[in-house]
Design a protein around this motif. Structure first.
Motif, PDB file in Angstrom:
ATOM      1  N   LEU A 174       0.825  -1.206   0.000  1.00  0.00           N
ATOM      2  CA  LEU A 174       0.000   0.000   0.000  1.00  0.00           C
ATOM      3  C   LEU A 174       0.859   1.256   0.000  1.00  0.00           C
ATOM      4  N   ARG A 175       1.943   1.237   0.755  1.00  0.00           N
ATOM      5  CA  ARG A 175       2.859   2.386   0.746  1.00  0.00           C
ATOM      6  C   ARG A 175       3.367   2.659  -0.659  1.00  0.00           C
ATOM      7  N   MET A 176       3.704   1.591  -1.357  1.00  0.00           N
ATOM      8  CA  MET A 176       4.267   1.737  -2.707  1.00  0.00           C
ATOM      9  C   MET A 176       3.220   2.243  -3.695  1.00  0.00           C
ATOM     10  N   VAL A 177       1.999   1.673  -3.601  1.00  0.00           N
ATOM     11  CA  VAL A 177       0.936   2.038  -4.544  1.00  0.00           C
ATOM     12  C   VAL A 177       0.424   3.446  -4.281  1.00  0.00           C
ATOM     13  N   LEU A 178       0.211   3.789  -3.013  1.00  0.00           N
ATOM     14  CA  LEU A 178      -0.387   5.081  -2.662  1.00  0.00           C
ATOM     15  C   LEU A 178       0.634   6.201  -2.583  1.00  0.00           C
ATOM     16  N   ASP A 179       1.889   5.853  -2.376  1.00  0.00           N
ATOM     17  CA  ASP A 179       2.975   6.825  -2.317  1.00  0.00           C
ATOM     18  C   ASP A 179       2.738   7.890  -1.237  1.00  0.00           C
ATOM     19  N   VAL A 180       2.218   7.447  -0.088  1.00  0.00           N
ATOM     20  CA  VAL A 180       2.028   8.336   1.066  1.00  0.00           C
ATOM     21  C   VAL A 180       2.326   7.532   2.328  1.00  0.00           C
ATOM     22  N   GLY A 181       2.520   8.248   3.436  1.00  0.00           N
ATOM     23  CA  GLY A 181       2.619   7.570   4.712  1.00  0.00           C
ATOM     24  C   GLY A 181       1.247   7.067   5.119  1.00  0.00           C
ATOM     25  N   ILE A 182       1.161   5.905   5.764  1.00  0.00           N
ATOM     26  CA  ILE A 182      -0.138   5.351   6.126  1.00  0.00           C
ATOM     27  C   ILE A 182      -0.168   4.943   7.594  1.00  0.00           C
ATOM     28  N   ASP A 183      -1.358   5.018   8.148  1.00  0.00           N
ATOM     29  CA  ASP A 183      -1.614   4.571   9.507  1.00  0.00           C
ATOM     30  C   ASP A 183      -2.978   3.882   9.487  1.00  0.00           C
ATOM     31  N   PHE A 184      -3.250   3.051  10.519  1.00  0.00           N
ATOM     32  CA  PHE A 184      -4.471   2.252  10.514  1.00  0.00           C
ATOM     33  C   PHE A 184      -5.274   2.430  11.784  1.00  0.00           C
ATOM     34  N   VAL A 185      -6.605   2.206  11.654  1.00  0.00           N
ATOM     35  CA  VAL A 185      -7.477   1.951  12.793  1.00  0.00           C
ATOM     36  C   VAL A 185      -8.278   0.702  12.469  1.00  0.00           C
ATOM     37  N   LEU A 186      -8.673  -0.044  13.497  1.00  0.00           N
ATOM     38  CA  LEU A 186      -9.513  -1.224  13.311  1.00  0.00           C
ATOM     39  C   LEU A 186     -10.974  -0.823  13.475  1.00  0.00           C
ATOM     40  N   CYS A 187     -11.829  -1.255  12.521  1.00  0.00           N
ATOM     41  CA  CYS A 187     -13.252  -0.937  12.536  1.00  0.00           C
ATOM     42  C   CYS A 187     -14.058  -2.192  12.239  1.00  0.00           C
ATOM     43  N   PRO A 188     -15.319  -2.258  12.673  1.00  0.00           N
ATOM     44  CA  PRO A 188     -16.166  -3.408  12.361  1.00  0.00           C
ATOM     45  C   PRO A 188     -16.315  -3.597  10.849  1.00  0.00           C
ATOM     46  N   GLU A 189     -16.426  -4.843  10.426  1.00  0.00           N
ATOM     47  CA  GLU A 189     -16.536  -5.161   9.002  1.00  0.00           C
ATOM     48  C   GLU A 189     -17.766  -4.514   8.370  1.00  0.00           C
ATOM     49  N   VAL A 190     -18.873  -4.439   9.108  1.00  0.00           N
ATOM     50  CA  VAL A 190     -20.077  -3.841   8.542  1.00  0.00           C
ATOM     51  C   VAL A 190     -19.851  -2.363   8.236  1.00  0.00           C
ATOM     52  N   ASP A 191     -19.081  -1.662   9.083  1.00  0.00           N
ATOM     53  CA  ASP A 191     -18.737  -0.264   8.822  1.00  0.00           C
ATOM     54  C   ASP A 191     -17.905  -0.137   7.554  1.00  0.00           C
TER      55      ASP A 191
END
Length: 577
Positions: free
Chosen positions: A126-143
């Motif tokens: 994802l870093r390579m494809v998006l060419d930006v710094g990335i961070d994550f949060v975990l969310c319910p699958e339905v969301d």
């Protein structure tokens, strides 16, 4: 690393640590864990996916455990105001492939929501494809699922296949006994239409609009009375003709006829409920536009106490059901819930000793113990003709779907004179205007004054979504107006609105509540009716006698924290005193 947290990505060690946490907390037994690990090795599934599939643990508890172990925060997507700049950074193909939702883009860091801890390989890709710094949060699958549909389009994951199969659709048919909410083996356009219908039912939509234009195909759902555009994936414009043809096939229409309007019906099952879809097709310059009205075929149980009527209005409306005879009128525009409220009144009247007959176009709710007749103008089964026959069936209560003409109005009024309780609807702006509307239809004022017992005007205001509600300060003149009506409650009032989340389709509203204006006929009001006084004079006297107007009832909904100021102004803004 884009954040200061020491993030741990998906691995067997991480899953083992999480499952041990669940065992330590008593959410999972050691024996069950061993059984799941054995099955996971045989089926090549992960232990956490088996935990969710078999409902051994709920998703929120599992995600919170993974959040603690991985140092990736757990949130609901409704906690964020999703930025357009963020969604533009991620293409539909990337978002759908990795099941990620871009949330915010700040200081070169793109925050992504995922329903599982990503692997290090995924993150590097994802870093390579998006060419930006990335961070994550975990969310319910339905969301995540609902957000992907909202931002990247319904059916985005299958659009390429649909385009390829559109020409080969042929004469496919739909099995009405299959649950359309389940991904069936059906391919092609019928499956795409089923996806549209299933999503509409999930979102509590009442009407589906599929509209072709020169270079686009637009899909809109009417939800809570408001048309909302549903994003469709790029390339769907190539399916304009195929979509309308598929709808016509499913509704058993003539697909060769493109010059005339069509009407048809589709029966579907979604979950445990059966639905009728009334389909109307109109020819336009860019193809055929389709409107599908969704009707639940199940028997409705509607209770007056559960409609959410205000404490000022509920006793007045409930008292109308105690009348032995007379006319009770519900007024308001199309889609204001008049029929629902009338059926709630019928539910109170529906007893073994009471004969109830309704005449409607169409019969929208099925109710046990009531004889329901649907009009059919092509064979002369009109409201007026049916009403003449109904009177020979010894009814105690008659419901007329709508007073549309002078003949129907006259029969309705005269039926009440012979000892019947008559319930019906009219299209007027407020309760007092119903009197002048009946006079315009040719009903004599003395008949109106002697027969009409109560008039209830109704509108529906959208409720603020409980998952994304925020407090705010409305304009000072509005606060002063509300304070004038409810001085004892304004001090504790909390003004709210919604910023949008997956649960409410990013509208800020979910569900609706009725606001009412109840005018009970008194002797002074009857004198004004006989004297043919205008509606504004009748309204002034009704307010002096204690009538709460639509706008005033709307302000009560605001101070109760059910809806927003903007919503009351949208629905009853012209009703200012």
């Amino acid at each position: 690393m884009e954040s200061n947290r020491q993030i741990r990505y998906a691995s067997d060690e991480l899953t083992a640590e999480v499952t041990q946490k669940l065992v330590d907390r008593g959410l999972l037994t050691v024996d069950k864990l061993g059984e799941l690990q054995g099955r996971a090795a045989l089926t090549l599934q992960s232990v956490d996916s088996l935990l969710l599939k078999e409902a051994i643990i709920n998703e929120e508890d599992l995600l919170k455990a993974f959040s603690e172990a991985s140092n990736i925060p757990y949130h609901k997507i409704g906690d964020f105001v999703i930025e357009p700049e963020a969604t533009e950074k991620v293409s539909a193909k990337v978002a759908l492939r990795h099941r990620i939702v871009p949330l915010t883009y700040d200081d070169g860091i793109l925050l992504l929501a995922a329903s599982s801890v990503p692997s290090l390989t995924t993150v590097d890709g994802l870093r390579m494809v998006l060419d930006v710094g990335i961070d994550f949060v975990l969310c319910p699958e339905v969301d995540v699922s609902m957000s992907l549909t909202h931002f990247y389009g319904l059916g985005a994951d299958t659009i390429d296949l649909l385009i390829a199969e559109a020409e080969a659709m042929g004469n496919q048919s739909d099995d009405s006994d299959e649950d359309i909410a389940v991904h069936s083996q059906e391919t092609g356009m019928v499956r795409f239409i089923n996806l549209i219908i299933a999503e509409a039912i999930r979102m509590d939509c009442t009407d589906i609009h599929i509209e072709p234009f020169e270079n686009t195909l637009r899909l809109r759902y009417r939800i809570d009375g408001i048309l909302q555009e549903i994003p469709l994936p790029k390339g769907v414009d190539k399916l304009r003709k195929a979509v309308s043809s598929a709808v016509k096939i499913m509704a058993a229409m003539d697909i060769a006829e493109h010059r005339k309007p069509h009407d048809g019906r589709i029966k579907v099952r979604c979950g445990s409920n059966d639905y009728d879809l009334r389909v109307s097709v109109l020819p336009t310059g860019w193809g055929e536009t389709c409107c599908l009205r969704i009707l639940n075929r199940g028997t409705m149980k509607i209770d007056l106490d559960t409609l959410g009527l205000s404490p000022y209005q509920l006793p007045k409306i409930a008292k109308l059901t105690e009348l032995p005879h007379g006319v009770i009128l519900m007024t308001g525009p199309t889609g204001s819930g008049k029929t629902t409220t009338l059926y709630a009144l019928l539910a109170r009247l529906n007893k073994a000793g009471t004969k109830i007959i309704t005449v409607e176009d169409p019969v929208e709710y099925q109710m046990q113990g009531i004889s329901q007749v649907q009009t059919h103008s092509k064979i002369g089964l009109t409201f007026a003709n049916v009403l003449r026959s109904i009177l020979r069936h010894d009814p105690d209560v008659i419901l007329i779907g709508e007073v549309r003409d002078s003949e129907t109005a006259d029969i309705a009024v005269r039926s009440s004179l012979t000892g019947h309780l008559v319930l019906s609807t009219l299209h007027t702006n407020d309760a007092p205007s119903a009197v002048t509307r009946l006079i315009d239809m040719g009903v004599e004022p003395y008949l109106i004054s002697s027969c009409v017992e109560g008039i209830v005007a109704q509108r529906l205001v959208r409720r603020v979504c409980p998952h994304c509600r925020d407090t705010y300060k409305p304009p000072e003149p509005i606060v002063n107006e509300i304070a004038a009506f409810y001085p004892e409650r304004i001090g504790e009032a909390s003004f709210i609105h919604g910023h949008g989340c997956p649960t409410c389709g990013f509208t800020g509203y979910r569900g609706r509540s009725a606001i009412n204006e109840v005018m009970i006929m008194s002797d002074p009001l009857r004198k004004l009716v006989v004297a043919r006084e205008p509606a504004n004079i009748i309204k002034d006297l009704a307010i002096k006698e204690g009538m709460v107007t639509l706008r005033q009832d709307g302000w009560l909904r605001v101070v109760e924290g059910r809806t927003s100021v903007e919503e009351v102004l949208r629905v009853a803004g012209r009703m200012e005193e």
